[in-house]
Scaffold this active site. Structure first.
Site, PDB file in Angstrom:
ATOM      1  CB  SER A  27      -0.883  -0.012   1.251  1.00 27.41           C
ATOM      2  OG  SER A  27      -1.514   1.238   1.417  1.00 27.41           O
ATOM      3  CE1 TYR A  50      -6.462   4.532  -1.578  1.00 23.41           C
ATOM      4  CE2 TYR A  50      -4.820   4.062   0.089  1.00 23.41           C
ATOM      5  CZ  TYR A  50      -6.068   3.854  -0.451  1.00 23.41           C
ATOM      6  OH  TYR A  50      -6.920   2.963   0.141  1.00 23.41           O
ATOM      7  CB  THR A  76      -6.969   2.430  -4.564  1.00 20.78           C
ATOM      8  OG1 THR A  76      -6.169   1.261  -4.429  1.00 20.78           O
ATOM      9  CG2 THR A  76      -8.283   2.230  -3.829  1.00 20.78           C
ATOM     10  NE  ARG A  85     -12.332   2.960   6.476  1.00 17.64           N
ATOM     11  CZ  ARG A  85     -11.276   2.652   5.768  1.00 17.64           C
ATOM     12  NH1 ARG A  85     -10.123   2.486   6.346  1.00 17.64           N
ATOM     13  NH2 ARG A  85     -11.367   2.510   4.459  1.00 17.64           N
ATOM     14  CE  LYS A 173      -7.518  -3.080  -3.854  1.00 16.84           C
ATOM     15  NZ  LYS A 173      -8.155  -2.264  -2.829  1.00 16.84           N
ATOM     16  CB  SER A 195     -11.952  -4.077  -5.101  1.00 18.81           C
ATOM     17  OG  SER A 195     -11.752  -3.857  -3.720  1.00 18.81           O
ATOM     18  CG  HIS A 197     -11.317  -0.022   0.104  1.00 19.81           C
ATOM     19  ND1 HIS A 197     -10.576   0.721  -0.778  1.00 19.81           N
ATOM     20  CD2 HIS A 197     -10.603  -0.038   1.265  1.00 19.81           C
ATOM     21  CE1 HIS A 197      -9.469   1.141  -0.175  1.00 19.81           C
ATOM     22  NE2 HIS A 197      -9.463   0.688   1.063  1.00 19.81           N
ATOM     23  NE  ARG A 200     -10.668  -1.533   5.291  1.00 21.39           N
ATOM     24  CZ  ARG A 200     -10.270  -1.436   6.557  1.00 21.39           C
ATOM     25  NH1 ARG A 200     -10.774  -2.215   7.469  1.00 21.39           N
ATOM     26  NH2 ARG A 200      -9.363  -0.556   6.912  1.00 21.39           N
ATOM     27  CG  ASP A 228     -10.373  -7.036  -3.372  1.00 23.80           C
ATOM     28  OD1 ASP A 228     -11.530  -6.581  -3.376  1.00 23.80           O
ATOM     29  OD2 ASP A 228      -9.381  -6.317  -3.140  1.00 23.80           O
ATOM     30  N   GLY A 229     -12.544  -9.354  -2.078  1.00 23.29           N
ATOM     31  CA  GLY A 229     -13.678  -9.112  -1.177  1.00 23.29           C
ATOM     32  C   GLY A 229     -14.188 -10.436  -0.645  1.00 23.29           C
ATOM     33  NE  ARG A 252     -11.722  -7.630   5.673  1.00 23.58           N
ATOM     34  CZ  ARG A 252     -12.770  -6.849   5.481  1.00 23.58           C
ATOM     35  NH1 ARG A 252     -13.327  -6.244   6.500  1.00 23.58           N
ATOM     36  NH2 ARG A 252     -13.251  -6.674   4.270  1.00 23.58           N
TER      37      ARG A 252
HETATM   38  C1  LIG Z   1      -6.753  -3.086   7.300  1.00 24.91           C
HETATM   39  C2  LIG Z   1      -6.991  -2.886   5.829  1.00 24.91           C
HETATM   40  C3  LIG Z   1      -6.271  -1.909   5.161  1.00 24.91           C
HETATM   41  C4  LIG Z   1      -6.478  -1.680   3.806  1.00 24.91           C
HETATM   42  N1  LIG Z   1      -5.725  -0.734   3.158  1.00 24.91           N
HETATM   43  C5  LIG Z   1      -5.879  -0.557   1.844  1.00 24.91           C
HETATM   44  C6  LIG Z   1      -5.060   0.370   1.151  1.00 24.91           C
HETATM   45  O1  LIG Z   1      -4.203   1.034   1.738  1.00 24.91           O
HETATM   46  N2  LIG Z   1      -5.254   0.510  -0.186  1.00 24.91           N
HETATM   47  C7  LIG Z   1      -6.199  -0.218  -0.864  1.00 24.91           C
HETATM   48  O2  LIG Z   1      -6.339  -0.057  -2.079  1.00 24.91           O
HETATM   49  N3  LIG Z   1      -6.987  -1.102  -0.230  1.00 24.91           N
HETATM   50  C8  LIG Z   1      -6.842  -1.292   1.091  1.00 24.91           C
HETATM   51  N4  LIG Z   1      -7.631  -2.198   1.742  1.00 24.91           N
HETATM   52  C9  LIG Z   1      -8.632  -2.980   0.972  1.00 24.91           C
HETATM   53  C10 LIG Z   1      -7.945  -4.214   0.400  1.00 24.91           C
HETATM   54  O3  LIG Z   1      -7.005  -3.865  -0.586  1.00 24.91           O
HETATM   55  C11 LIG Z   1      -8.951  -5.176  -0.259  1.00 24.91           C
HETATM   56  O4  LIG Z   1      -9.645  -4.516  -1.292  1.00 24.91           O
HETATM   57  C12 LIG Z   1      -9.931  -5.785   0.724  1.00 24.91           C
HETATM   58  O5  LIG Z   1      -9.324  -6.017   1.973  1.00 24.91           O
HETATM   59  C13 LIG Z   1     -10.470  -7.093   0.148  1.00 24.91           C
HETATM   60  O6  LIG Z   1     -11.403  -7.675   1.003  1.00 24.91           O
HETATM   61  P1  LIG Z   1     -11.026  -8.813   2.074  1.00 24.91           P
HETATM   62  O7  LIG Z   1     -10.375  -8.105   3.221  1.00 24.91           O
HETATM   63  O8  LIG Z   1     -12.359  -9.389   2.427  1.00 24.91           O
HETATM   64  O9  LIG Z   1     -10.101  -9.799   1.408  1.00 24.91           O
HETATM   65  C14 LIG Z   1      -7.443  -2.444   3.102  1.00 24.91           C
HETATM   66  C15 LIG Z   1      -8.167  -3.444   3.775  1.00 24.91           C
HETATM   67  C16 LIG Z   1      -7.944  -3.662   5.121  1.00 24.91           C
HETATM   68  C17 LIG Z   1      -8.742  -4.744   5.819  1.00 24.91           C
END
Ligand SMILES: Cc1cc2nc3c(=O)[nH]c(=O)nc-3n(C[C@H](O)[C@H](O)[C@H](O)COP(=O)(O)O)c2cc1C
Length: 299
Positions: A27, A50, A76, A85, A173, A195, A197, A200, A228-229, A252
């Protein structure tokens, strides 16, 4: 910010990914720098970009990735503003982590984490340290960082500029619609990452898996489609590939593992994932990934 989960941080995950012959993605907001990850492993590496308000710094990330021999970049696009959050407010989570009345209970009930945090490698947003004080010297929430530092005005033109500056495999992304996937093809991206995210950002958004079929049908012959996800199990990977995805990503799934055991945890999680994929392929009667197609799914 993998340092939050374990003191071995991003290096543990990058090394485990290399060991298991899969790609690692770092990241922009990592706690290990582009350069350190670049020199720690020769495995395939993607940098997640980013675009910050400081454009000079953002374009410099791309130059730094060239120097550090990263294989790909993904931009992203689903985080122009941070999702709300609420749990961070509840727990008093800030970066760098700080003892406060809100967080005291959590620190006290996780003594091993707290000691490691205090005694091991210092927390810093390694790629921006020295350029942005928020998150390293100056306390902020993750939401506060995103909302104050990310450039909300980015457009497809900026994505095209990033692609040109990089000149190697480039993914967008956070794509969730056929229309945006087509635009990604038009500007010369090599992949779209479907995705939301990890759920989140926008509460109640569509599940990425549900967008996979239509996006593969529209652009799958022109561009790589990665999803993803919620990917936790080998069967999840197999379902995505059978639907037409080129690859899956996990977030995760490895963060839980690195929190539990650093490198050893991620190594074990990836071993389990591979075992599940291979066992389930046998149970499905598939001897190669090429045999996975929609006939294997009950849609
Ligand atoms: C703690 C955490 C930090 C994350 N930080 C970023 C990030 O900095 N940049 C980004 O593009 N996605 C970030 N994500 C999203 C992940 O890249 C990804 O899209 C997402 O975790 C996929 O879902 P999953 O956690 O169910 O596998 C983050 C996710 C988590 C859980």
């Amino acid at each position: 910010m993998t340092r939050l989960f374990h003191h071995e941080g991003e290096l543990a995950v990058a090394r485990a990914a290399h060991e298991h012959r899969t790609m690692y993605s770092l990241s922009s907001l990592s706690t290990t720098s582009i350069e350190e990850v670049g020199s720690a492993t020769t495995g395939p590496k993607c940098f997640q970009l980013y675009i910050h308000k400081d454009r000079g710094m953002s374009w410099d990330f791309i130059e730094r990735c060239k120097e550090a021999e990263f294989s790909a970049i993904c931009l992203t696009v689903d985080t122009l503003v941070a999702g709300n959050r609420e749990k961070d407010l509840y727990t008093g989570m800030v970066i760098p982590p700080k003892f406060s009345l809100n967080s005291l209970f959590s620190f006290a009930t996780h003594p091993s984490w707290s000691l490691n945090y205090l005694l091991r490698r210092k927390f810093e947003l390694a790629n921006v340290a020295g350029k942005i004080s928020e998150g390293t010297g100056k306390l902020t929430s993750v939401v506060g960082y995103m909302n104050s530092q990310f450039d909300r005005s980015i457009t497809w033109k900026d994505a095209a500029e990033a692609i040109n500056r990089w000149g190697k495999p480039f993914a967008i992304k956070g794509v969730m619609s056929v229309e945006d996937a087509k635009r990604a093809v038009d500007i010369g991206a090599s992949a779209v990452m479907i995705s939301n995210h990890g759920g989140r950002q926008l509460d109640g958004s569509t599940a990425p898996f549900d967008q996979l079929g239509p996006i593969v049908d529209a652009v799958g012959d022109q561009i790589e489609v990665i999803v993803d996800g919620g990917v936790r199990r080998g069967t999840h990977v197999l379902k995505a590939l059978a639907m037409g995805a080129t690859a899956c990503m996990i977030g995760r799934g490895y963060l839980y593992a690195v929190a539990a055991g650093g490198y050893a945890g991620v190594d074990r999680a990836l071993t389990r994932l591979r075992e599940e994929i291979e066992r389930d392929m046998v149970l499905m009667g598939c001897s190669s990934l090429q045999q996975l197609d929609r006939s294997k799914l009950h849609c």
